[in-house]
Scaffold this active site. Sequence first.
Site, PDB file in Angstrom:
ATOM      1  N   SER A  65       0.726  -0.580  -0.120  1.00 30.23           N
ATOM      2  CA  SER A  65       0.071  -0.065   0.370  1.00 30.23           C
ATOM      3  C   SER A  65       1.029   1.408   0.259  1.00 30.23           C
ATOM      4  O   SER A  65       2.179   1.512   0.284  1.00 30.23           O
ATOM      5  CB  SER A  65      -0.754   0.197   1.647  1.00 30.23           C
ATOM      6  OG  SER A  65      -1.578  -1.501   1.274  1.00 30.23           O
TER       7      SER A  65
HETATM    8  N1  SAH Z   1       0.089  -4.878   4.393  1.00 29.95           N
HETATM    9  C1  SAH Z   1       0.878  -5.723   3.049  1.00 29.95           C
HETATM   10  C2  SAH Z   1       0.494  -5.115   1.355  1.00 29.95           C
HETATM   11  C3  SAH Z   1      -1.241  -6.475   0.976  1.00 29.95           C
HETATM   12  S1  SAH Z   1      -1.035  -6.383  -0.155  1.00 29.95           S
HETATM   13  C4  SAH Z   1       1.896  -5.041   3.166  1.00 29.95           C
HETATM   14  O1  SAH Z   1       2.516  -4.031   3.593  1.00 29.95           O
HETATM   15  O2  SAH Z   1       3.706  -5.410   2.270  1.00 29.95           O
HETATM   16  C5  SAH Z   1      -2.600  -7.768   0.223  1.00 29.95           C
HETATM   17  C6  SAH Z   1      -2.036  -8.954   0.228  1.00 29.95           C
HETATM   18  O3  SAH Z   1      -2.995  -9.911   0.191  1.00 29.95           O
HETATM   19  C7  SAH Z   1      -1.399  -9.888  -0.851  1.00 29.95           C
HETATM   20  O4  SAH Z   1      -0.115 -10.231  -0.588  1.00 29.95           O
HETATM   21  C8  SAH Z   1      -2.165 -11.294  -1.022  1.00 29.95           C
HETATM   22  O5  SAH Z   1      -1.898 -11.822  -1.452  1.00 29.95           O
HETATM   23  C9  SAH Z   1      -2.726 -11.464   0.203  1.00 29.95           C
HETATM   24  N2  SAH Z   1      -4.307 -11.422   0.244  1.00 29.95           N
HETATM   25  C10 SAH Z   1      -5.361 -11.834  -0.325  1.00 29.95           C
HETATM   26  N3  SAH Z   1      -6.923 -12.890   0.126  1.00 29.95           N
HETATM   27  C11 SAH Z   1      -5.974 -13.220   1.228  1.00 29.95           C
HETATM   28  C12 SAH Z   1      -6.138 -14.440   2.264  1.00 29.95           C
HETATM   29  N4  SAH Z   1      -7.632 -14.511   2.090  1.00 29.95           N
HETATM   30  N5  SAH Z   1      -5.677 -14.653   3.038  1.00 29.95           N
HETATM   31  C13 SAH Z   1      -4.266 -14.142   2.954  1.00 29.95           C
HETATM   32  N6  SAH Z   1      -3.579 -13.097   2.433  1.00 29.95           N
HETATM   33  C14 SAH Z   1      -4.651 -12.643   1.840  1.00 29.95           C
END
Ligand code: SAH
Length: 228
Positions: A65
């Site tokens: 993000s």
């Molecule tokens: N918080 C992160 C950014 C996240 S992007 C940071 O600081 O870098 C969102 C992430 O959620 C992605 O890596 C994606 O693979 C993950 N995601 C999506 N659905 C998910 C689920 N059901 N369980 C775990 N991770 C998930």
Amino acid sequence: MVYLMDFEEKRKRLVESLKSRDFLTKPSVIKAMLKVPRHKFLPEGAISSAYIDSPLSIGMGQTISAPHMNAMMCELLELKEGDKVLEVGTGSGYHAALCAEIVAPENSLNPGHVYTLERHLELAESARENLSNAGYANYVTVIHGDGTLGYPKEAPYDKILVTASSPKKVPPPLKKQLKIGGLLCIPTGSKEWGQDLYIVTKKKDKFESKRITGVRFVPLIGEWGFPE
Ligand code: SAH
């Protein structure tokens, strides 16, 4: 050395800009944003953009993000020393490190902990490495799995943050695993556009939710999320 100072200086400027735009107000969040090295959570090619207020690609079609979104979510969650936090969507591990810096600051007598779930094994593994390189391995546990199911083993949590967008509602397991009086921050809406960020409070007999602003996150994919 010059390179390192450069990062610190750029990080300071980013924090000043977030403060001037009112994304950062709480001293503990400001301190964490000043300290956590975002450049240590990025793939090689993105490092030079580490302190620009922009989302960046981290591989597997996912993004870290923009810093103002990290700041906003930390502030909305009212994170404090000692909190037990659950994050859904580890990605790079940066947001988990920010949370850890707030709930388990250096020399804390009452350190909290962050449990964070990632569905892509490759990302879970590289996040673990990033967190270890940045010095957060003791306060963040990365779990590979479907975060829409939460992590019952360590429940209940003081705070829960979801960093991928859920279809319309909060996954029921997350509501169950939140402490009474706890806060949950989540983007919900459609898979691409038209998402809103909510802050949800768990009261004794009900949930209260407040819409904060329009946002754009990658989709939450899983049993209580969008289908794969
Ligand atoms: N918080 C992160 C950014 C996240 S992007 C940071 O600081 O870098 C969102 C992430 O959620 C992605 O890596 C994606 O693979 C993950 N995601 C999506 N659905 C998910 C689920 N059901 N369980 C775990 N991770 C998930």
